[in-house]
Write an enzyme that holds these catalytic residues in place. Structure first.
Site, PDB file in Angstrom:
ATOM      1  N   LYS A  43     -48.130   2.860  33.441  1.00 19.73           N
ATOM      2  CA  LYS A  43     -47.784   4.140  32.822  1.00 19.73           C
ATOM      3  C   LYS A  43     -48.299   5.284  33.672  1.00 19.73           C
ATOM      4  O   LYS A  43     -49.383   5.196  34.247  1.00 19.73           O
ATOM      5  CB  LYS A  43     -48.435   4.179  31.441  1.00 19.73           C
ATOM      6  CG  LYS A  43     -47.900   5.256  30.541  1.00 19.73           C
ATOM      7  CD  LYS A  43     -48.517   5.140  29.166  1.00 19.73           C
ATOM      8  CE  LYS A  43     -47.694   4.233  28.282  1.00 19.73           C
ATOM      9  NZ  LYS A  43     -48.263   4.103  26.932  1.00 19.73           N
ATOM     10  N   SER A  54     -59.866   0.949  35.166  1.00 18.29           N
ATOM     11  CA  SER A  54     -59.916   0.045  34.014  1.00 18.29           C
ATOM     12  C   SER A  54     -60.448  -1.333  34.385  1.00 18.29           C
ATOM     13  O   SER A  54     -60.104  -1.891  35.438  1.00 18.29           O
ATOM     14  CB  SER A  54     -58.517  -0.109  33.422  1.00 18.29           C
ATOM     15  OG  SER A  54     -58.528  -1.101  32.416  1.00 18.29           O
ATOM     16  N   ALA A  55     -61.237  -1.893  33.470  1.00 21.73           N
ATOM     17  CA  ALA A  55     -61.710  -3.278  33.633  1.00 21.73           C
ATOM     18  C   ALA A  55     -60.547  -4.268  33.642  1.00 21.73           C
ATOM     19  O   ALA A  55     -60.708  -5.408  34.084  1.00 21.73           O
ATOM     20  CB  ALA A  55     -62.690  -3.626  32.516  1.00 21.73           C
ATOM     21  N   ASP A  56     -59.361  -3.838  33.180  1.00 22.45           N
ATOM     22  CA  ASP A  56     -58.184  -4.730  33.230  1.00 22.45           C
ATOM     23  C   ASP A  56     -57.911  -5.193  34.665  1.00 22.45           C
ATOM     24  O   ASP A  56     -57.509  -6.331  34.894  1.00 22.45           O
ATOM     25  CB  ASP A  56     -56.927  -4.011  32.726  1.00 22.45           C
ATOM     26  CG  ASP A  56     -56.952  -3.706  31.232  1.00 22.45           C
ATOM     27  OD1 ASP A  56     -57.894  -4.141  30.538  1.00 22.45           O
ATOM     28  OD2 ASP A  56     -56.009  -3.027  30.775  1.00 22.45           O
ATOM     29  N   VAL A  70     -56.428  -5.603  27.372  1.00 26.31           N
ATOM     30  CA  VAL A  70     -55.839  -6.602  28.277  1.00 26.31           C
ATOM     31  C   VAL A  70     -56.949  -7.478  28.871  1.00 26.31           C
ATOM     32  O   VAL A  70     -56.854  -8.704  28.906  1.00 26.31           O
ATOM     33  CB  VAL A  70     -54.998  -5.916  29.370  1.00 26.31           C
ATOM     34  CG1 VAL A  70     -54.632  -6.895  30.480  1.00 26.31           C
ATOM     35  CG2 VAL A  70     -53.738  -5.305  28.757  1.00 26.31           C
ATOM     36  N   GLU A  78     -52.107  -9.027  22.721  1.00 25.14           N
ATOM     37  CA  GLU A  78     -53.365  -8.267  22.573  1.00 25.14           C
ATOM     38  C   GLU A  78     -53.408  -7.478  21.271  1.00 25.14           C
ATOM     39  O   GLU A  78     -52.394  -7.356  20.568  1.00 25.14           O
ATOM     40  CB  GLU A  78     -53.561  -7.331  23.769  1.00 25.14           C
ATOM     41  CG  GLU A  78     -52.454  -6.310  23.915  1.00 25.14           C
ATOM     42  CD  GLU A  78     -52.941  -4.968  24.422  1.00 25.14           C
ATOM     43  OE1 GLU A  78     -53.975  -4.475  23.933  1.00 25.14           O
ATOM     44  OE2 GLU A  78     -52.273  -4.400  25.299  1.00 25.14           O
TER      45      GLU A  78
HETATM   46  N1  PSU Z   1     -51.602   1.323  27.986  1.00 24.02           N
HETATM   47  C1  PSU Z   1     -50.623   1.394  27.067  1.00 24.02           C
HETATM   48  N2  PSU Z   1     -50.848   0.938  25.814  1.00 24.02           N
HETATM   49  C2  PSU Z   1     -52.051   0.376  25.454  1.00 24.02           C
HETATM   50  C3  PSU Z   1     -53.075   0.280  26.446  1.00 24.02           C
HETATM   51  C4  PSU Z   1     -52.814   0.762  27.691  1.00 24.02           C
HETATM   52  O1  PSU Z   1     -49.560   1.876  27.371  1.00 24.02           O
HETATM   53  O2  PSU Z   1     -52.227  -0.018  24.293  1.00 24.02           O
HETATM   54  C5  PSU Z   1     -54.378  -0.371  26.071  1.00 24.02           C
HETATM   55  C6  PSU Z   1     -54.405  -1.836  26.544  1.00 24.02           C
HETATM   56  O3  PSU Z   1     -55.067  -2.616  25.571  1.00 24.02           O
HETATM   57  C7  PSU Z   1     -55.235  -1.773  27.805  1.00 24.02           C
HETATM   58  C8  PSU Z   1     -56.225  -0.687  27.451  1.00 24.02           C
HETATM   59  O4  PSU Z   1     -55.884  -2.992  28.134  1.00 24.02           O
HETATM   60  O5  PSU Z   1     -55.452   0.273  26.748  1.00 24.02           O
HETATM   61  C9  PSU Z   1     -56.879  -0.093  28.681  1.00 24.02           C
HETATM   62  O6  PSU Z   1     -57.958   0.688  28.297  1.00 24.02           O
HETATM   63  P1  PSU Z   1     -58.926   1.272  29.442  1.00 24.02           P
HETATM   64  O7  PSU Z   1     -58.086   2.182  30.251  1.00 24.02           O
HETATM   65  O8  PSU Z   1     -60.015   1.963  28.694  1.00 24.02           O
HETATM   66  O9  PSU Z   1     -59.415   0.080  30.227  1.00 24.02           O
HETATM   67 MN    MN Z   2     -61.665   3.600  31.708  1.00 23.75          MN
END
Ligand code: PSU
Ligand code: MN
Length: 328
Positions: A172, A153-155, A119, A30
């Site tokens: 994390k 998260s959308a992940d 992700v 990514e």
């Molecule tokens: N957690 C980490 N390092 C990262 C991310 C998350 O420890 O770089 C990044 C990844 O790309 C993950 C994104 O897909 O943050 C998630 O963002 P959000 O919570 O806004 O969906």
């Molecule tokens: Mn979010």
């Protein structure tokens, strides 16, 4: 770059295209981690080292991003350098952002044409390209306080729908780990512990939560991937299970020599969360904000650990990709 017949917006790097055509192992990587997850210049050095690690383990790396309004699977060193130097000026691109970037829209405060894929977005592009393995550091999940913020998260939803296996170092603790596991369970996403019964927590090897299954070798993981994805193949099953089966999460603990004391990380994370609250940081900015604050508060120690765990994940993803290709 080879413009792909698979999708009009997708360009495959020639080496990636050749490997996929021959059924050889490929590992997606990514780019949010490059532009938003680490500071320059460590971000560029790490992205290049991760690619080298994938190669050394017998697979072809395909770093994924939006460059000049095109989806790219496989980046040149110059393109990685651009993403790393521009840092937070690169639009953070998750599922909902891709259509805008491909249509030439510029997000406020962002450099035109560039998107660092999360992700979720990396899984989408990997699936379009036909790449089954993806290595990252940490996934997004359910944020602490999600009961009122609704920040999930959308992940997690991408893992529920897109057929790519994601190797990460667990979840994390900027997130609510227990709730993240609940959402994965609701959506039927298998969570595999590689050589561990416990879900790792990124900087540390044990979150206190269990995984669904412990698998000790790459070939076993590859067999589970095949079995999962065979369930969407139709036949009698089509009445209830046809269609995309979604992804798998492979949790690979940070090597013990690089792991960090949970108490130290917990202190930094609590302080980072308090800063985010005080500054009213919300939405897509919160994850990069927390990562940056935790790095600053731990004096760079966490960055060194972060780099090592990503390299470790790249090695495992490559080994699983090799096993998956061999079973094909
Ligand atoms: N957690 C980490 N390092 C990262 C991310 C998350 O420890 O770089 C990044 C990844 O790309 C993950 C994104 O897909 O943050 C998630 O963002 P959000 O919570 O806004 O969906
Ligand atoms: Mn979010």
């Amino acid at each position: 770059m080879t413009s792909s017949a698979l999708n009009p917006y997708l360009d495959l790097d020639p080496e990636v295209a050749d490997a996929l055509a021959d059924g050889r192992p490929v590992v997606a990587l990514e780019s949010t981690i490059i532009s938003h997850g680490m500071p320059w210049p460590q971000n560029v050095a790490t992205a290049l080292a991760v690619q080298a690690e994938v190669r050394a383990a017998g697979a072809v790396p395909a770093t994924i991003a939006v460059i000049d309004g095109r989806l790219k699977a496989g980046l040149t060193t110059d393109q990685i350098d651009r993403l790393g130097r521009a840092g937070p000026r690169v639009a953070k691109a998750s599922r909902r952002d891709l259509p805008f970037l491909l249509a030439g829209c510029v997000a406020p405060g962002s450099d035109p044409g560039l998107g660092a894929t999360t992700v979720a977005a990396t899984m989408i592009v990997a699936a379009l390209a036909g790449i089954r393995l993806f290595a990252t550091g940490g996934i997004g999940g359910v944020h602490r306080g999600a009961a009122t913020s609704f920040d999930v998260s959308a992940d997690l939803l991408e893992l529920a729908r897109t057929e790519v296996a994601v190797v990460c170092a667990g979840v994390k603790s900027i997130l609510d780990i227990g709730l993240t596991l609940e959402v994965l369970e609701t959506h039927g996403v298998p969570v595999i512990g590689y050589q561990t019964d416990r879900l790792p927590a990124f900087f540390s090897r044990d979150s206190g939560f269990c995984v669904d299954y412990r698998l000790d070798d790459a070939a076993s993981i590859a067999r589970v991937m095949r079995a999962r994805w065979s369930l969407g193949a139709g036949g009698l099953a089509s009445t209830w299970a046809a269609g995309p089966q979604g992804g798998l999460l492979i949790a690979n603990p940070i090597p013990v020599e690089f792991s960090m004391p949970s108490a130290l990380m917990e202190g930094a994370i609590t302080a980072a969360l308090a800063d985010a609250e005080a500054q009213g940081v919300r939405g897509k900015r919160i994850t990069p904000f927390l990562l940056d604050r935790v790095n600053a508060l731990t004096g760079g120690h966490s960055l060194a650990a972060n780099i090592e765990l990503v390299l470790n994940n790249a090695r495992l993803a490559a080994a699983v990709a090799v096993a998956f290709s061999a079973q094909g």
